[in-house]
Design a protein around this motif. Structure first.
Motif, PDB file in Angstrom:
ATOM      1  N   SER A 148     -20.520  75.474 -34.180  1.00  0.00           N
ATOM      2  CA  SER A 148     -19.681  75.059 -35.267  1.00  0.00           C
ATOM      3  C   SER A 148     -19.060  73.844 -36.031  1.00  0.00           C
ATOM      4  O   SER A 148     -19.251  72.929 -34.179  1.00  0.00           O
ATOM      5  CB  SER A 148     -19.238  76.181 -35.582  1.00  0.00           C
ATOM      6  OG  SER A 148     -17.777  76.149 -34.505  1.00  0.00           O
ATOM      7  N   ASP A 149     -17.796  73.146 -36.453  1.00  0.00           N
ATOM      8  CA  ASP A 149     -17.414  72.225 -36.178  1.00  0.00           C
ATOM      9  C   ASP A 149     -16.744  72.028 -35.379  1.00  0.00           C
ATOM     10  O   ASP A 149     -16.225  70.753 -34.910  1.00  0.00           O
ATOM     11  CB  ASP A 149     -16.183  72.155 -37.822  1.00  0.00           C
ATOM     12  CG  ASP A 149     -17.740  72.024 -38.998  1.00  0.00           C
ATOM     13  OD1 ASP A 149     -18.802  71.212 -39.173  1.00  0.00           O
ATOM     14  OD2 ASP A 149     -17.441  71.205 -40.271  1.00  0.00           O
ATOM     15  N   VAL A 150     -16.073  72.963 -35.333  1.00  0.00           N
ATOM     16  CA  VAL A 150     -14.944  73.233 -33.574  1.00  0.00           C
ATOM     17  C   VAL A 150     -15.664  73.421 -33.106  1.00  0.00           C
ATOM     18  O   VAL A 150     -14.887  72.675 -32.086  1.00  0.00           O
ATOM     19  CB  VAL A 150     -14.050  74.611 -34.433  1.00  0.00           C
ATOM     20  CG1 VAL A 150     -13.173  75.078 -32.989  1.00  0.00           C
ATOM     21  CG2 VAL A 150     -13.165  74.976 -35.374  1.00  0.00           C
ATOM     22  N   THR A 151     -16.955  73.414 -32.510  1.00  0.00           N
ATOM     23  CA  THR A 151     -17.349  73.465 -30.904  1.00  0.00           C
ATOM     24  C   THR A 151     -17.984  72.347 -31.188  1.00  0.00           C
ATOM     25  O   THR A 151     -17.730  71.366 -30.386  1.00  0.00           O
ATOM     26  CB  THR A 151     -19.127  74.488 -31.142  1.00  0.00           C
ATOM     27  OG1 THR A 151     -18.118  75.729 -31.707  1.00  0.00           O
ATOM     28  CG2 THR A 151     -19.496  74.059 -30.659  1.00  0.00           C
ATOM     29  N   ALA A 182     -16.450  69.238 -32.725  1.00  0.00           N
ATOM     30  CA  ALA A 182     -15.054  68.427 -31.354  1.00  0.00           C
ATOM     31  C   ALA A 182     -14.388  69.115 -30.855  1.00  0.00           C
ATOM     32  O   ALA A 182     -14.366  67.806 -29.492  1.00  0.00           O
ATOM     33  CB  ALA A 182     -13.915  69.790 -32.940  1.00  0.00           C
ATOM     34  N   SER A 183     -14.628  70.594 -29.688  1.00  0.00           N
ATOM     35  CA  SER A 183     -14.656  70.303 -28.544  1.00  0.00           C
ATOM     36  C   SER A 183     -15.573  69.516 -28.000  1.00  0.00           C
ATOM     37  O   SER A 183     -15.268  69.429 -26.603  1.00  0.00           O
ATOM     38  CB  SER A 183     -14.853  71.966 -28.393  1.00  0.00           C
ATOM     39  OG  SER A 183     -13.490  72.869 -28.751  1.00  0.00           O
ATOM     40  N   ALA A 222     -13.230  67.935 -38.432  1.00  0.00           N
ATOM     41  CA  ALA A 222     -12.827  68.516 -37.558  1.00  0.00           C
ATOM     42  C   ALA A 222     -12.354  68.110 -36.346  1.00  0.00           C
ATOM     43  O   ALA A 222     -11.357  67.609 -35.444  1.00  0.00           O
ATOM     44  CB  ALA A 222     -13.901  69.706 -37.128  1.00  0.00           C
ATOM     45  N   HIS A 279      -9.263  66.028 -36.175  1.00  0.00           N
ATOM     46  CA  HIS A 279      -8.223  66.424 -35.738  1.00  0.00           C
ATOM     47  C   HIS A 279      -8.049  67.201 -34.695  1.00  0.00           C
ATOM     48  O   HIS A 279      -6.682  66.950 -33.934  1.00  0.00           O
ATOM     49  CB  HIS A 279      -8.354  68.535 -36.489  1.00  0.00           C
ATOM     50  CG  HIS A 279      -7.231  69.161 -36.548  1.00  0.00           C
ATOM     51  ND1 HIS A 279      -6.530  69.288 -37.162  1.00  0.00           N
ATOM     52  CD2 HIS A 279      -7.366  70.304 -35.451  1.00  0.00           C
ATOM     53  CE1 HIS A 279      -5.732  70.346 -36.521  1.00  0.00           C
ATOM     54  NE2 HIS A 279      -5.906  71.034 -35.644  1.00  0.00           N
ATOM     55  N   THR A 280      -8.781  67.235 -33.274  1.00  0.00           N
ATOM     56  CA  THR A 280      -8.675  67.802 -33.234  1.00  0.00           C
ATOM     57  C   THR A 280      -8.779  66.635 -31.739  1.00  0.00           C
ATOM     58  O   THR A 280      -8.134  66.697 -30.385  1.00  0.00           O
ATOM     59  CB  THR A 280     -10.367  68.605 -31.875  1.00  0.00           C
ATOM     60  OG1 THR A 280     -10.385  69.327 -32.780  1.00  0.00           O
ATOM     61  CG2 THR A 280     -10.038  68.765 -30.155  1.00  0.00           C
TER      62      THR A 280
END
Ligand code: PEP
Length: 248
Positions: free
Chosen positions: A104-107, A109-110, A148, A151-152
């Protein structure tokens, strides 16, 4: 703006014998090239490539990194482990990882965050599918993907590299026209400018069937700062022709 950056993505290709021959041919032909260059090799070959590239102008890259720091994540490779092999760049969010591994976009970004924390430059891939392009969603998709990561990682966003890779152009022989690429790169640049006063430091690469025949035209566009190259990076002569085009 820094010199252009040309990055080969070997994907899941290679062997000890094939890698040694490809890298020796590329290194032998690189003299006088002024662009920045790297190869992202499969993880098992990092040690081999590190040894072969030591002291050369060709930097070492990885194709993925774990979103976790360490621990019970069988099969994953951490950013600190990559750092142990002098990895300078790491691709994150390649469309093949998003598509086949559900990233995902969040993964993504991490993963970029882990790379940055280890002193590795993440090459953050963004790009739309053909259906999304046909639906007029290209800008919305790439902006959502980049947002994303901003943001992170906002505080150090000028340390990343972005790769615009339209999914429909990867490994298909279809290439975005220089105008299509420039348009999306300008959108991404504007988004970075809104996030950091140092947006000009961020190299925005184009990827998607870039080859020796089309590289010069794509690289001539003002916001195309280099290339992320799959298939054509597996042929030394073709990769070298592209490095030459990026060194003009
Ligand atoms: C890639 O894998 O990032 C890529 C751009 O592949 P290809 O050049 O083969 O389209």
């Amino acid at each position: 703006m820094a010199a252009k950056l040309m990055v080969g993505n070997w994907k899941m290709n290679g062997s000890l014998v094939a890698n040694a021959s490809l890298l020796s041919e590329v290194l032998a032909g690189m003299g006088g090239k002024t662009c920045r260059a790297a190869v992202c090799v499969p993880a098992p070959y990092l040690a081999q490539a590190q040894a072969l590239l030591a002291g050369s102008a060709l930097a070492l890259g990885a194709q993925d990194v774990s979103a976790h720091e360490a621990g019970a994540y069988t099969g994953e490779v951490s950013a600190d482990m990559l750092r142990d092999f002098a990895v300078r760049y790491c691709i994150v969010g390649h469309s093949e990882r998003r598509q086949y591994h559900g990233e995902s976009d969040v993964t993504v970004a991490s993963k970029a965050q882990r790379a940055l924390a280890a002193g590795i430059t993440p090459i953050v891939c963004v790009g739309e599918s053909l259906a999304e392009r046909d639906a007029g969603q290209t800008e919305a998709v790439v902006k959502r993907q980049l947002a994303a990561v901003i943001h992170t990682n906002g505080h150090c966003i000028s340390e990343i590299v972005v790769a615009y890779e339209p999914v429909w152009a990867i490994g298909t022989g279809l290439t975005a026209t220089p105008e299509q690429a420039q348009h999306v790169h300008a959108v991404l640049r504007a988004q970075l400018q809104a996030a950091t006063p140092h947006a000009d430091r961020v190299s925005i690469l184009y990827g998607g069937s870039m080859n020796a025949a089309n590289a010069a035209d794509l690289l001539a566009r003002p916001d195309v700062d280099g290339g992320l190259i799959g298939g054509a990076a597996l042929k030394a002569s073709e990769f070298l022709t592209m490095l030459k085009a990026a060194s003009r």
